[in-house]
Design a protein around this motif. Structure first.
Motif, mmCIF file in Angstrom:
data_model
loop_
_atom_site.group_PDB
_atom_site.id
_atom_site.type_symbol
_atom_site.label_atom_id
_atom_site.label_comp_id
_atom_site.label_asym_id
_atom_site.label_seq_id
_atom_site.Cartn_x
_atom_site.Cartn_y
_atom_site.Cartn_z
ATOM 1 N N MET A 224 31.501 20.151 72.099
ATOM 2 C CA MET A 224 31.531 20.687 70.731
ATOM 3 C C MET A 224 32.978 20.987 70.345
ATOM 4 S SD MET A 224 29.393 23.875 69.067
ATOM 5 C CE MET A 224 27.845 23.000 69.195
ATOM 6 N N VAL A 225 33.395 20.492 69.188
ATOM 7 C CA VAL A 225 34.787 20.662 68.774
ATOM 8 C C VAL A 225 34.947 21.933 67.944
ATOM 9 C CG1 VAL A 225 35.191 18.178 68.795
ATOM 10 C CG2 VAL A 225 34.502 19.292 66.656
ATOM 11 N N ASP A 226 36.171 22.460 67.951
ATOM 12 C CA ASP A 226 36.515 23.620 67.139
ATOM 13 C C ASP A 226 37.309 23.157 65.928
ATOM 14 O OD1 ASP A 226 35.659 26.135 68.618
ATOM 15 O OD2 ASP A 226 36.703 25.040 70.204
ATOM 16 N N ILE A 227 36.904 23.636 64.744
ATOM 17 C CA ILE A 227 37.559 23.265 63.495
ATOM 18 C C ILE A 227 37.970 24.539 62.768
ATOM 19 C CG2 ILE A 227 37.351 22.020 61.310
ATOM 20 C CD1 ILE A 227 35.039 20.433 62.558
ATOM 21 N N TYR A 228 39.245 24.624 62.426
ATOM 22 C CA TYR A 228 39.774 25.778 61.700
ATOM 23 C C TYR A 228 40.010 25.397 60.243
ATOM 24 C CZ TYR A 228 40.347 27.893 66.274
ATOM 25 O OH TYR A 228 40.100 28.409 67.514
ATOM 26 N N LEU A 229 39.954 26.399 59.378
ATOM 27 C CA LEU A 229 40.014 26.114 57.943
ATOM 28 C C LEU A 229 40.583 27.328 57.219
ATOM 29 C CD1 LEU A 229 37.194 24.429 55.897
ATOM 30 C CD2 LEU A 229 38.189 26.541 55.072
ATOM 31 N N PHE A 230 41.530 27.086 56.317
ATOM 32 C CA PHE A 230 42.154 28.162 55.549
ATOM 33 C C PHE A 230 41.530 28.231 54.158
ATOM 34 C CE2 PHE A 230 46.001 29.812 53.130
ATOM 35 C CZ PHE A 230 45.881 31.102 53.591
ATOM 36 N N ASN A 231 40.780 29.312 53.895
ATOM 37 C CA ASN A 231 40.189 29.540 52.570
ATOM 38 C C ASN A 231 40.550 30.948 52.090
ATOM 39 O OD1 ASN A 231 38.387 30.453 54.683
ATOM 40 N ND2 ASN A 231 36.813 30.791 53.119
ATOM 41 N N PRO A 232 41.793 31.143 51.630
ATOM 42 C CA PRO A 232 42.266 32.490 51.271
ATOM 43 C C PRO A 232 41.581 33.077 50.051
ATOM 44 C CG PRO A 232 43.842 30.839 50.552
ATOM 45 C CD PRO A 232 42.826 30.117 51.383
ATOM 46 N N GLU A 233 40.831 32.255 49.317
ATOM 47 C CA GLU A 233 40.065 32.768 48.179
ATOM 48 C C GLU A 233 38.788 33.478 48.627
ATOM 49 O OE1 GLU A 233 38.421 28.621 48.954
ATOM 50 O OE2 GLU A 233 40.329 29.676 49.132
ATOM 51 N N HIS A 234 38.612 33.613 49.920
ATOM 52 C CA HIS A 234 37.407 34.210 50.488
ATOM 53 C C HIS A 234 37.073 35.569 49.865
ATOM 54 C CE1 HIS A 234 34.713 36.018 53.432
ATOM 55 N NE2 HIS A 234 35.608 36.962 53.654
ATOM 56 N N ASP A 235 38.049 36.462 49.740
ATOM 57 C CA ASP A 235 37.774 37.793 49.197
ATOM 58 C C ASP A 235 37.288 37.717 47.760
ATOM 59 O OD1 ASP A 235 38.587 39.317 51.526
ATOM 60 O OD2 ASP A 235 40.627 38.715 51.051
ATOM 61 N N LEU A 236 37.859 36.800 46.995
ATOM 62 C CA LEU A 236 37.427 36.616 45.606
ATOM 63 C C LEU A 236 36.007 36.061 45.560
ATOM 64 C CD1 LEU A 236 40.734 35.035 44.201
ATOM 65 C CD2 LEU A 236 39.963 37.405 43.951
ATOM 66 N N ALA A 237 35.696 35.167 46.487
ATOM 67 C CA ALA A 237 34.349 34.602 46.539
ATOM 68 C C ALA A 237 33.320 35.668 46.906
ATOM 69 C CB ALA A 237 34.297 33.449 47.543
ATOM 70 N N LEU A 238 33.688 36.582 47.801
ATOM 71 C CA LEU A 238 32.780 37.682 48.144
ATOM 72 C C LEU A 238 32.494 38.545 46.920
ATOM 73 C CD1 LEU A 238 33.880 39.110 51.614
ATOM 74 C CD2 LEU A 238 31.899 37.694 51.095
ATOM 75 N N ALA A 239 33.540 38.817 46.136
ATOM 76 C CA ALA A 239 33.345 39.627 44.931
ATOM 77 C C ALA A 239 32.399 38.932 43.962
ATOM 78 C CB ALA A 239 34.693 39.905 44.268
ATOM 79 N N HIS A 240 32.518 37.610 43.869
ATOM 80 C CA HIS A 240 31.640 36.841 42.983
ATOM 81 C C HIS A 240 30.191 36.892 43.461
ATOM 82 C CE1 HIS A 240 30.538 33.696 40.140
ATOM 83 N NE2 HIS A 240 29.974 33.019 41.132
ATOM 84 N N GLY A 241 30.003 36.729 44.754
ATOM 85 C CA GLY A 241 28.684 36.924 45.348
ATOM 86 C C GLY A 241 27.802 35.701 45.445
ATOM 87 N N ALA A 242 27.964 34.726 44.558
ATOM 88 C CA ALA A 242 27.109 33.536 44.577
ATOM 89 C C ALA A 242 27.845 32.376 45.247
ATOM 90 C CB ALA A 242 26.685 33.171 43.160
ATOM 91 N N HIS A 243 27.155 31.222 45.351
ATOM 92 C CA HIS A 243 27.743 30.090 46.063
ATOM 93 C C HIS A 243 28.547 29.167 45.161
ATOM 94 C CE1 HIS A 243 23.998 28.114 44.598
ATOM 95 N NE2 HIS A 243 24.812 27.090 44.459
ATOM 96 N N ASN A 244 28.611 29.473 43.865
ATOM 97 C CA ASN A 244 29.252 28.561 42.918
ATOM 98 C C ASN A 244 30.594 29.086 42.411
ATOM 99 O OD1 ASN A 244 28.187 30.694 41.495
ATOM 100 N ND2 ASN A 244 27.395 29.461 39.794
ATOM 101 N N TYR A 245 31.300 29.844 43.239
ATOM 102 C CA TYR A 245 32.577 30.407 42.810
ATOM 103 C C TYR A 245 33.653 29.326 42.724
ATOM 104 C CZ TYR A 245 36.913 33.038 42.834
ATOM 105 O OH TYR A 245 38.153 33.522 42.512
ATOM 106 N N THR A 246 34.437 29.359 41.649
ATOM 107 C CA THR A 246 35.587 28.466 41.487
ATOM 108 C C THR A 246 36.849 29.303 41.510
ATOM 109 O OG1 THR A 246 34.298 26.900 40.154
ATOM 110 C CG2 THR A 246 36.703 26.768 40.008
ATOM 111 N N ALA A 247 37.699 29.051 42.474
ATOM 112 C CA ALA A 247 38.915 29.842 42.628
ATOM 113 C C ALA A 247 39.898 29.544 41.502
ATOM 114 C CB ALA A 247 39.559 29.541 43.972
ATOM 115 N N PRO A 248 40.694 30.536 41.087
ATOM 116 C CA PRO A 248 41.715 30.311 40.060
ATOM 117 C C PRO A 248 42.823 29.411 40.595
ATOM 118 C CG PRO A 248 41.927 32.508 40.975
ATOM 119 C CD PRO A 248 40.668 31.939 41.541
ATOM 120 N N PRO A 249 43.641 28.846 39.697
ATOM 121 C CA PRO A 249 44.681 27.893 40.138
ATOM 122 C C PRO A 249 45.618 28.444 41.204
ATOM 123 C CG PRO A 249 44.414 27.794 37.754
ATOM 124 C CD PRO A 249 43.563 28.938 38.225
#
Length: 345
Positions: free
Chosen positions: A1-26
């Motif tokens: 099983m391989v390990d894959i890392y990923l940078f999604n710094p908009e994570h905190d903003l997505a949590l605030a949004h709460g749903a799965h359809n969040y679009t991060a600002p530019p």
């Protein structure tokens, strides 16, 4: 099983949004693109790092090779081709799960919706109050959660220099420092909008800051393990500005020199995290703390300023110092609308 890392710094903003359809600002999308290789410093050797589909793969390969990092970049839309995997994002949220499913990643390798609900619930800033309450000898004023504009205004009028914090936000975002409650022309509008969007505010008395730092942890199977320390500076709005890169032992001793009872308090925080968080969450976790000057002149400790159920910049600086033998000051700078990592010796 391989390990894959990923940078999604908009994570905190997505949590605030709460749903799965969040679009991060530019700005957040630019930040994610420019610092896409940041998790390579914490990634295990031989693993992969998912980058945006428009990233220059050959350039990324050369950068990783030049920095002696045994990590392979892969376009995010191709990660399902790698087969069974463990994915290590900056932070888990419903939007990222939805994106990875759309890339063909099996749900078998992703957290469930119930898991994500717990992450969002435990990322609410009111959890810091629970940690304060769990400690035997609280050493700093506790935050209070208020849900009406009248109560928030009353608090800030009583405590000039206080901080107002949205329940879901991170890295200094969603924080308002109130210096002059009566002369600030914007604070009432900010309070109204914050309460409308998130329902409450966490209000904290301002303290005479001496040093910001964090304990970096890993929650696994109901236990919380201390994995490192980070020592950093923050700006006027409590946003990360620079971090110290040095071996763990050196950082630890520098903090002990300022506050000899540190280890006892950290042990209490780890125990509280096991009771409050670790039974519902597996993954990286950082607890921001702060040494401050008490009115009596002594240095005191705020043992829980923030809790981040995700990777943190402090984990990056800790890995740079411990695993990669680097030293200096880590910062992220903006250059011609691009974000760059700087390490000054």
């Amino acid at each position: 099983m391989v390990d894959i890392y990923l940078f999604n710094p908009e994570h905190d903003l997505a949590l605030a949004h709460g749903a799965h359809n969040y679009t991060a600002p530019p700005f957040a999308r630019q930040f994610r693109h420019d610092l896409r290789l940041l998790p390579a410093w914490v990634a295990s050797a031989g693993s992969f790092i998912a980058v945006p589909d428009d990233a220059p793969i050959e350039e990324d390969r050369r950068w990783l090779l030049d920095h002696h990092l045994d990590i392979t970049p892969v376009p995010i839309s191709n990660i399902a081709d790698l087969g069974p995997c463990r994915i290590h994002p900056w932070g888990w949220d419903a939007t990222l799960r939805h994106q990875l499913l759309a890339c063909g990643v099996s749900s078998d390798f992703l957290p469930t919706e119930e898991d994500l609900d717990w992450i969002r619930r435990l990322s609410h800033r009111r959890v810091t109050i629970a940690v304060h309450e769990a400690l035997d000898k609280p050493s700093a004023p506790r935050p209070v959660e208020l849900s009406t504009q009248h109560d928030v205004v009353t608090f800030m009028n009583r405590h000039p220099g206080c901080y107002l914090k949205m329940p879901w936000s991170g890295s200094g975002k969603g924080i308002y420092r109130v210096i002059d409650p009566h002369g600030d022309k914007h604070v009432l509008h900010w309070i109204e909008g914050a309460l409308r969007r998130q329902g409450s505010l966490l209000c904290e008395v301002g303290l005479n800051r001496v040093q910001d730092f964090a304990v970096e942890c890993e929650c696994r199977d109901g236990k919380t393990l201390l994995t490192g320390y980070s020592v950093f500076d923050s700006d006027f709005h409590s946003q990360f500005s620079t971090g110290r890169v040095a071996p763990r032992e050196e950082l630890h001793h520098s903090l002990l020199a300022l506050y000899p009872d540190l280890d006892m308090v950290v042990d209490g925080v780890l125990k509280a995290l096991e009771e409050i968080i670790a039974t519902h969450y597996n993954g990286p976790l950082g607890v921001d703390m702060m040494l401050y000057r008490h009115p009596n002149g002594h240095i005191a400790l705020n043992p829980c300023v923030e809790i981040n159920l995700r990777m943190t910049m402090g984990m990056v600086t800790a890995a740079m110092g411990d695993r990669h033998g680097l030293r200096g000051r880590f910062s992220i700078v903006s250059d011609n609308s691009r974000y760059l990592v700087s390490l000054s010796i």
